[in-house]
Write an enzyme that holds these catalytic residues in place. Structure first.
Site, PDB file in Angstrom:
ATOM      1  N   ARG A 204      86.358  59.271  26.955  1.00  0.00           N
ATOM      2  CA  ARG A 204      87.440  58.287  26.886  1.00  0.00           C
ATOM      3  C   ARG A 204      87.641  57.697  28.282  1.00  0.00           C
ATOM      4  NH1 ARG A 204      86.845  58.160  22.199  1.00  0.00           N
ATOM      5  NH2 ARG A 204      88.281  58.696  20.525  1.00  0.00           N
TER       6      ARG A 204
ATOM      7  N   HIS B 149      82.193  50.339  24.074  1.00  0.00           N
ATOM      8  CA  HIS B 149      82.579  51.471  23.210  1.00  0.00           C
ATOM      9  C   HIS B 149      81.719  51.516  21.941  1.00  0.00           C
ATOM     10  CE1 HIS B 149      86.165  54.290  22.157  1.00  0.00           C
ATOM     11  NE2 HIS B 149      85.043  54.709  21.572  1.00  0.00           N
TER      12      HIS B 149
HETATM   13  P1  NAP Z   1      84.421  68.841  19.738  1.00  0.00           P
HETATM   14  O1  NAP Z   1      83.371  69.256  18.766  1.00  0.00           O
HETATM   15  O2  NAP Z   1      85.833  69.251  19.474  1.00  0.00           O
HETATM   16  O3  NAP Z   1      83.963  69.336  21.171  1.00  0.00           O
HETATM   17  C1  NAP Z   1      84.765  69.252  22.294  1.00  0.00           C
HETATM   18  C2  NAP Z   1      84.120  70.044  23.424  1.00  0.00           C
HETATM   19  O4  NAP Z   1      84.880  69.862  24.614  1.00  0.00           O
HETATM   20  C3  NAP Z   1      84.102  71.563  23.146  1.00  0.00           C
HETATM   21  O5  NAP Z   1      82.901  72.123  23.607  1.00  0.00           O
HETATM   22  C4  NAP Z   1      85.275  72.053  23.970  1.00  0.00           C
HETATM   23  O6  NAP Z   1      85.178  73.416  24.394  1.00  0.00           O
HETATM   24  C5  NAP Z   1      85.201  71.143  25.164  1.00  0.00           C
HETATM   25  N1  NAP Z   1      86.493  71.101  25.860  1.00  0.00           N
HETATM   26  C6  NAP Z   1      87.680  70.621  25.411  1.00  0.00           C
HETATM   27  N2  NAP Z   1      88.642  70.792  26.353  1.00  0.00           N
HETATM   28  C7  NAP Z   1      88.043  71.378  27.400  1.00  0.00           C
HETATM   29  C8  NAP Z   1      88.497  71.814  28.677  1.00  0.00           C
HETATM   30  N3  NAP Z   1      89.785  71.689  29.046  1.00  0.00           N
HETATM   31  N4  NAP Z   1      87.607  72.387  29.517  1.00  0.00           N
HETATM   32  C9  NAP Z   1      86.308  72.544  29.147  1.00  0.00           C
HETATM   33  N5  NAP Z   1      85.815  72.144  27.953  1.00  0.00           N
HETATM   34  C10 NAP Z   1      86.666  71.574  27.098  1.00  0.00           C
HETATM   35  O7  NAP Z   1      84.463  67.238  19.861  1.00  0.00           O
HETATM   36  P2  NAP Z   1      83.239  66.208  19.613  1.00  0.00           P
HETATM   37  O8  NAP Z   1      83.099  65.884  18.171  1.00  0.00           O
HETATM   38  O9  NAP Z   1      82.059  66.703  20.352  1.00  0.00           O
HETATM   39  O10 NAP Z   1      83.826  64.892  20.316  1.00  0.00           O
HETATM   40  C11 NAP Z   1      84.169  64.920  21.684  1.00  0.00           C
HETATM   41  C12 NAP Z   1      84.786  63.604  22.119  1.00  0.00           C
HETATM   42  O11 NAP Z   1      83.809  62.567  22.170  1.00  0.00           O
HETATM   43  C13 NAP Z   1      85.844  63.019  21.171  1.00  0.00           C
HETATM   44  O12 NAP Z   1      87.107  63.665  21.364  1.00  0.00           O
HETATM   45  C14 NAP Z   1      85.887  61.575  21.580  1.00  0.00           C
HETATM   46  O13 NAP Z   1      86.821  61.390  22.630  1.00  0.00           O
HETATM   47  C15 NAP Z   1      84.487  61.317  22.119  1.00  0.00           C
HETATM   48  N6  NAP Z   1      83.739  60.398  21.259  1.00  0.00           N
HETATM   49  C16 NAP Z   1      83.404  59.177  21.756  1.00  0.00           C
HETATM   50  C17 NAP Z   1      82.683  58.294  20.962  1.00  0.00           C
HETATM   51  C18 NAP Z   1      82.240  56.965  21.513  1.00  0.00           C
HETATM   52  O14 NAP Z   1      81.764  56.096  20.774  1.00  0.00           O
HETATM   53  N7  NAP Z   1      82.313  56.744  22.808  1.00  0.00           N
HETATM   54  C19 NAP Z   1      82.305  58.663  19.666  1.00  0.00           C
HETATM   55  C20 NAP Z   1      82.658  59.916  19.206  1.00  0.00           C
HETATM   56  C21 NAP Z   1      83.369  60.787  20.002  1.00  0.00           C
HETATM   57  P3  NAP Z   1      85.136  74.608  23.297  1.00  0.00           P
HETATM   58  O15 NAP Z   1      83.759  74.512  22.691  1.00  0.00           O
HETATM   59  O16 NAP Z   1      85.318  75.827  24.091  1.00  0.00           O
HETATM   60  O17 NAP Z   1      86.231  74.317  22.302  1.00  0.00           O
END
Ligand code: NAP
Length: 310
Positions: free
Chosen positions: A225, A273
């Protein structure tokens, strides 16, 4: 039972509502009306929902998000703990993120940007061969997106590490976890790829203090983000030369304003994006299945843990 549909996607909402109706024929879909009253909905399907959604719809029990990131929902006023929030899981996005990260990395590591410039000058000249060890990749976040990105780049034999909140094991990827291991992770990383969710803990994580710990000639790839990034810190460190290039897909203000310095900076690549779009068919299938399971009282995956913010 009525289900509210509230999406700020600019395109025709019927392309979402019609197939959702077909998949869930026993529900009455009601589209959000900016000037309307509460419909006392218990369920809602949303993307970047209107600001007043929770203040108007006070009976909501569950919200199903048509995206992976839920930061926009969690910021809406009036949201209480009795509302369960479910997010999209993958829905075709992880492989797109892996593609985007691969493209951004290869432009630097295989000199493709430099070759493009050479072509402008009709200059036939091979640049030094790749030294893979010179391109250690570090992926922030090892969830659905980050783990796919990390394993894809490890498949190209780059040294890849990943950092997450809790400890993880991932084939071919060196894993680091928690605040206490953050510095160690950064100091072995040259290409920093952000796939974190936006939370109070991760806001502004891409800042000078983080960048300073990366190896010289660092590359930043932000697909999380815009609010993860402290823009002035990035611009300053690009100009100082510690950061070589930044590939940015997300911004604090979207669309990126026309007078923003990122547009014209030679070290910055801007995309609108688009690194990972949720694919409509699979999104609709997955969301309909989550709604069905919720109504049937069955377990539903993708529940957002409110205390950690993702
Ligand atoms: P996810 O499966 O919930 O994975 C989030 C990861 O971040 C997990 O490994 C989590 O650790 C880690 N994390 C969260 N808070 C943390 C912290 N304080 N310190 C260290 N690690 C931390 O989410 P996802 O599906 O991969 O998506 C992630 C993000 O990508 C979304 O929230 C969104 O903002 C972004 N996104 C962007 C697009 C785009 O088009 N640009 C598209 C889709 C998603 P744990 O494994 O220990 O829980």
């Amino acid at each position: 039972m009525q289900i509210l549909f509230a999406s700020s996607h600019s395109h025709d909402p019927d392309v979402w509502i019609n197939p959702l109706r077909k998949a869930l024929p026993y529900l009455e879909f009601v589209q959000w009306d900016e000037n309307g009253d509460s419909i006392n909905a218990e369920l809602a399907i949303v993307w970047n929902p209107p600001t007043q959604i929770f203040e108007r719809e006070k009976n909501l029990r569950a919200v199903f998000n048509l995206g992976a990131g839920v930061d926009a929902i969690l910021q809406r006023p009036g949201l209480t703990d009795k509302v369960a929030i479910y997010r999209l899981e993958d829905a075709g996005m992880a492989v797109q993120m892996a593609e985007y990260a691969t493209w951004a990395l290869l432009r630097a590591s295989r000199n493709f940007d430099a070759y493009q410039q050479q072509q402008q000058q009709k200059n036939w000249q091979r640049l030094p061969d790749i030294q893979r060890d010179a391109w250690p990749v570090g992926v922030l976040g090892l969830g659905v997106m980050g783990s796919r990105v990390a394993q894809t780049l490890a498949g190209f034999d780059y040294p890849v590490a990943g950092w997450s909140r809790s400890a993880k094991q991932l084939d071919g990827v060196e894993t680091w976890a928690g605040d206490e291991q953050f510095s160690g992770f950064l100091s072995r990383t040259r290409v920093l790829i952000n796939t974190l969710p936006l939370t109070s803990e991760t806001h502004s994580i891409l800042c000078r203090k983080t960048f300073e710990q990366l190896l010289p000639g660092a590359c930043i790839i932000n697909m999380g983000r815009g609010e993860h990034l402290v823009e002035q810190d990035l611009l300053a460190m690009l100009d100082e030369g510690h950061i070589q290039q930044a590939t940015l897909d997300v911004f604090a203000q979207e669309p990126l304003p026309a007078d923003h310095p990122f547009w014209a900076h030679p070290g910055v690549t801007v995309t609108p994006h688009m690194s990972a779009a949720s694919l409509r068919d699979v999104t609709i299938r997955q969301t309909a299945e989550k709604v069905r399971a919720f109504i049937a009282g069955e377990p539903v995956s993708g529940l957002v843990e409110r205390n950690r913010g993702y």
